[in-house]
Design an enzyme around this catalytic site. Structure first.
Site, PDB file in Angstrom:
ATOM      1  N   LYS A  46      -4.425  -0.236   1.903  1.00  0.00           N
ATOM      2  CA  LYS A  46      -3.018   0.152   1.823  1.00  0.00           C
ATOM      3  C   LYS A  46      -2.899   1.631   2.186  1.00  0.00           C
ATOM      4  CE  LYS A  46       0.887  -0.231  -1.425  1.00  0.00           C
ATOM      5  NZ  LYS A  46       1.273  -0.706  -2.777  1.00  0.00           N
ATOM      6  N   SER A  58       4.966  -4.137  -2.857  1.00  0.00           N
ATOM      7  CA  SER A  58       4.954  -3.163  -1.777  1.00  0.00           C
ATOM      8  C   SER A  58       3.719  -3.255  -0.879  1.00  0.00           C
ATOM      9  CB  SER A  58       5.040  -1.756  -2.356  1.00  0.00           C
ATOM     10  OG  SER A  58       3.861  -1.457  -3.093  1.00  0.00           O
ATOM     11  N   SER A 118       2.985  -4.983  -7.169  1.00  0.00           N
ATOM     12  CA  SER A 118       2.857  -4.754  -5.728  1.00  0.00           C
ATOM     13  C   SER A 118       1.613  -5.343  -5.074  1.00  0.00           C
ATOM     14  CB  SER A 118       2.915  -3.251  -5.435  1.00  0.00           C
ATOM     15  OG  SER A 118       4.237  -2.807  -5.495  1.00  0.00           O
TER      16      SER A 118
END
Lengths: 550, 451
Positions: A129, A204, A228
């Protein structure tokens, strides 16, 4: 390049899909792997199968590379080719680290050649990420304010992945500063769900989930502040896990809400997630919130079964879900009961206050954490005559709407006159939620719930209604407030054919039992026709190509 | 797009004239643009929106294509927008050969007057020569509310360089090679002519000569967006402009774009900054003309408020980071004379009913160092109110006997032994800073005038 994902060699697309150009076609050993019992049976993988070896599961790649059956370079080249072929459309990556990845793969291959142990993740492509710091490689949090920033150090988890032989393949798209549940708040454009391009991948960590679902990387790391990791895992039909707070180092994770943030793995299967979890977990002296104790071994218990385990199905969270999702959770509970678990419903009314408490506490912490983006030391600067004006102009130009909204909400909750009414009250409600979970865990070893109240929703359907977006975190937030581990396992599909995730919640430090349950769910998950089909809906031992929906 | 003027050094222009095969170039141009119709993508735009107007001007040899994403942002934000196709552009290169600066100036003027006729306040946004024309208009029309200049072409090229162009022209060559669309992003290109008509370029330079004398007549705030690397106009042209302007300039550096930045990596930054600027500048305020964005105060009274607000923000940050710590003294961030949400004594102590007003939002934005447009404020106020209304359900819980949780685990300070260890590489760290001087982070002055 702030948005390098789209530039990952899309021009080569036609060539890449030509079998003759596939870098891994000709190796007989690879074909052997291809015919093995690989769980990933997506449309994309099927096409790859026809041309050669689909390196899919992390455990198989690590085993094959360690034994010298195939090289890490071949694995990485194949994954880079997949990215080149399809990421222009999906935008899972902000930055594809092709050269670094090939260099790292060569290093792994040299270790294997010289008879040294290449590590448990040998040659496994891992996506990160884009809020995990990678030295010298742009780390943007998908925000304009950090576009092009190259951190001067690696996050601890990044170092540990490398030390375990894992190959970092790229940085994945995300909601800006991890604030969002759909990856639509990224300043560089949304990621599409690989199973249905009209839908969001969740968020996310949507880019990481999509990267694993699309076969761009076998493993990925995300961060989970309010769901997330788990929510996008559910929406993309992969496994996603949030460890106990303090279990994984956050040194080098760009902070969003510090009493919630936790780094965790994405994988095709629970056992692969376990492998990555074990590689990154454990004390780190560079993180003052890191638990000073050895990380528990989870892989040793993976096959232990669920006999006599006490499983509670959280009725408030099941009630919060749509009918099809709720049905899958009940089916999962039945499966565990059939496998010998002691299953019962449990009511935890306090759960229903989680969303309210979280959406005051997390923005409050965010408004503090994001005060560092002042245009002075890194990132964007909009020049102005005084420092304060420069900071204001920089932040106004650099942050997107959702980030501004949360900073506003958090600053409001902390501001004089409202502090007691909002922030202090939410902190006390957090205590009540912790107490309620403690009570529940006296009766149960693990809890079962939906991961997301719905399957992946359509792009654009919630972006203009923040509260509706926040509500999609309703089932994941309680574990973040409590600091407990939780993971999402794909379990069948919804009425729309999109994957459903079932969530296993466990008390602090109980990762081993959580994984134990996850493996049983995964092995017993229903086979169903779905769009594109992923590991989620194909039993782990299904033959390749047989009954594989495309 | 025309002359490569990197770092403004003449030698870089010269080498372009060593070898080019101009005949091949013009022939190619003829073949390519044999159809005299408009090049697809170069269509002008005329949109009737609200009372705020934006005139959008493209560059030399370019077309509205280069400015369309920016123009569209203004359209979406309900501005009235005029984006003319400047004379001689967007068809075939021969059409540009007879055009002169006066033609473009007139076209820009006409478009401005059309827009001014249907709106109350107008700002002008221009790229490259579009920036020159924007300045020209602002010097001629003091009523223009603001300028957005993206890599504007301002500083007139040196005489020696013009001599070379004239000599080239005299030798019978009418068109100089273009450098192509100067864009860092590999997947994007600008719709522009494959060459630069020399006579037209020389006329543009003369237009700049006149403009430079009139720059001090510009009376509106300016947002200047400058690429760090530009292969068409020298980066120094921005400094040249700032030295000659008498109005406030907000300058934003575009770190990842070349000359045609509106189509490059930083397009998003340009669009957001330009939109916020346009909203600020076209706002109908009573009294004084709008100040430059972010610069909202100058007097002692208002700076005092700001200092207090800064304190409050810091206190708030301490609360969040310290977790367990309670904010025991609540600084009253507004004195009685300030138009705050309500006097301190009347602030709600129980759980609020889930309302938040625009005034409160404005106040909070200041605490958070955000400058929000009216539209953002209105939107956020509604959205935040909905979240707070949802949060009001917590009022049902009895928390009187409950301790707060600031952290899911007991946390304590962790100290390591005090022994030297390698730190981060200084150059690597400073290399990421927006501006550095003598190994230090460079910041504008901290205190406003009078402090």
């Amino acid at each position: 390049m702030p948005a390098g994902g789209a530039g990952a060699g899309n021009g080569d697309r036609e060539d890449r899909e030509d079998p003759a150009m596939s870098p891994t076609v000709t190796d007989g050993k690879l074909s052997e792997v291809a015919s093995g019992d690989l769980p990933f049976a997506g449309e994309h993988a099927s096409r790859q199968n026809a041309t050669g070896g689909p390196f899919q599961t992390a455990t198989e790649i690590a085993a094959g590379v360690s034994k010298g059956e195939f090289s890490a370079r071949e694995v990485i080249e194949e994954h880079l080719a997949r990215i080149a072929a399809r990421d222009g459309e999906l935008h899972a990556f902000n930055e594809v680290m092709s050269r670094d990845a090939l260099d790292a793969a060569d290093r792994v291959d040299r270790l294997v050649a010289s008879g040294e142990d290449p590590g448990p993740l040998a040659g496994v492509p891992v996506a990160l990420k884009d809020n995990l710091c990678t030295r010298g490689v742009p780390t943007t949090c998908s925000s304009r304010i950090l576009a092009g920033w190259r951190p001067p150090y690696d996050a601890t988890v990044v170092r540990r992945v490398r030390e375990a032989g894992g190959v970092i393949i790229g940085k994945t798209n995300m909601d800006e500063f991890a604030m969002g549940s759909s990856t639509e708040t990224s300043a560089f454009g949304p990621t599409l769900n690989p199973l249905d391009n009209n839908r969001v991948p969740g968020g996310s960590s949507g880019g990481s989930a999509a990267a694993v679902a699309a076969g761009f990387a076998s493993l990925a790391l995300g961060s989970d502040t309010g769901g997330s990791i788990r929510q996008p895992a559910a929406m993309c039909g992969v496994v996603g896990m949030k460890p106990t707070y303090g279990m994984v180092s956050r040194y080098g994770l760009i902070a969003f809400a510090s009493s919630f943030d936790q780094v965790g793995p994405f994988a095709q299967r629970a056992r692969d997630a376990a492998m990555l979890f074990e590689a990154i977990a454990g004390h780190d002296e560079a993180d003052s919130t890191s638990l000073d104790r050895p990380a528990p071994s989870v892989s040793s218990l993976l096959g232990a079964g669920v006999s006599k385990l006490r499983v509670g199905v959280v009725s408030e969270l099941v009630d919060a879900a749509s009918a099809d999702v709720a049905s899958r959770v009940r089916e999962a509970a039945n499966l565990l009961a059939t496998a010998g678990a002691l299953v019962d419903e449990v009511s935890i009314p306090m759960c229903t206050y989680s969303l309210s408490a979280y959406y005051l506490l997390a923005p409050a912490e965010a408004s503090s954490n994001l005060a560092r983006y002042d245009g002075v030391r890194y990132g964007l600067r909009v020049e102005a005559p005084t420092a304060e004006k420069m900071t204001t102009a920089t932040r106004s130009a650099g942050f997107g709407d959702e980030v501004k909204r949360r900073i506003m909400l958090g600053s409001y909750a902390l501001s004089a006159g409202y502090y007691d009414a909002y922030y202090a009250r939410a902190q006390r409600v957090r205590t009540l939620i912790l107490d309620a979970f403690d009570t529940a865990y006296k009766r149960f070893d693990v809890l079962l719930a939906p991961t997301s109240p719905t399957t992946a929703f359509e792009i654009g359907s919630k972006i203009d209604d923040p509260l509706a977006m926040y509500l999609s975190d309703v089932c994941t937030i309680p574990s973040n407030l409590a600091g407990h581990p939780a993971m999402s396992v794909p379990f069948g599909v919804g009425d729309d054919g999109m994957p459903v995730g079932v969530q296993v919640l466990a008390p602090a430090l109980a990762e081993p039992v959580m994984f134990q349950v996850a493996v049983v769910l995964e092995d017993g998950a229903p086979t169903a026709k779905s769009r594109g089909a992923t590991a989620s809906v194909v039993p782990a031992h299904a033959g390749q190509g047989e009954g594989t929906p495309v | 797009m025309f002359l490569r003027a990197q770092h403004g050094r003449i030698c870089t222009h010269l080498h372009l004239y060593g070898t080019p095969d101009f005949s091949r170039l013009t022939e190619e141009a003829n073949i390519r643009w044999v159809a005299q119709s408009l090049l697809p993508g170069s269509e002008p735009l005329s949109h009737r929106g609200g009372d705020g107007g934006v005139l959008v001007l493209h560059g030399f040899t370019g077309t509205p294509q280069s400015m369309r994403p920016l123009a569209q942002r203004f359209v979406d934000a309900s501005f009235s927008v005029e984006m003319p196709l400047l004379p001689g552009h967007g068809t075939r290169i021969e059409d540009l050969v007879p055009m002169r600066f006066s033609d473009w100036r007139k076209a820009a003027e006409d478009a401005y007057l059309r827009l001014a006729g249907v709106t109350k306040r107008v700002i002008v946004a221009g790229l490259s020569m579009g920036g020159s024309l924007a300045c020209r208009l602002a010097a001629d029309h003091p009523e223009i509310a603001g300028l957005v200049l993206i890599n504007p072409f301002i500083e007139p090229p040196a005489d020696g360089f013009r001599e070379i162009l004239r000599a080239t022209l005299a030798s019978g060559m009418e068109i100089a090679p273009a450098v192509g669309s100067d864009i860092a992003k590999p997947t994007v290109s600008e719709l522009s002519y494959p060459g630069s008509p020399l006579a037209a370029a020389l006329s543009l330079f003369e237009g700049l000569d006149d403009l430079v004398d009139d720059l001090d007549r510009i009376a509106c705030p300016v947002l200047l967006l400058s690429s760090r690397e530009d292969h068409v106009v020298p980066v120094s042209t921005g400094d040249f402009l700032m030295e000659r302007l008498r109005v406030p300039v907000t300058r934003t550096w575009l770190e990842h774009s070349f000359h045609v930045a509106t189509l490059d990596y930083d397009a998003g930054i340009i669009e957001s900054a330009a939109l916020a600027f346009a909203q600020e500048m076209t706002k109908m305020t009573k009294g004084a003309a709008p100040a430059v964005r972010g610069a909202e105060m100058s007097g002692d009274a208002s700076t005092a408020v700001t200092a207090q607000a800064a304190e409050a923000a810091e206190a708030a940050e301490v609360v969040a980071s310290a977790g367990a710590a309670r904010l025991t003294t609540e600084p009253d961030v507004r004195d009685g004379s300030d138009a705050g949400p309500s006097p301190a004594g009347e602030r709600p102590r129980g759980l609020a009913t889930g309302t938040i007003t625009i005034d409160e939002d404005t106040h909070v934005a200041r605490l958070a160092r955000l400058s929000l447009s009216d539209m953002e404020l209105e939107q956020f106020t509604g959205q935040l109110a909905a979240v707070l209304e949802h949060a009001a359900d917590m009022a049902r819980l009895d928390i009187s006997a409950t301790a707060p949780t600031s952290h899911p685990l007991p946390v304590q300070n962790v100290m390591r032994d005090d022994e030297p260890r390698p730190a981060l590489e200084r150059d690597e760290v400073l290399g990421q800073a927006p501006r550095v001087e003598d190994y230090r982070f460079w910041v504008p002055r901290i205190l406003a005038e009078g402090q």
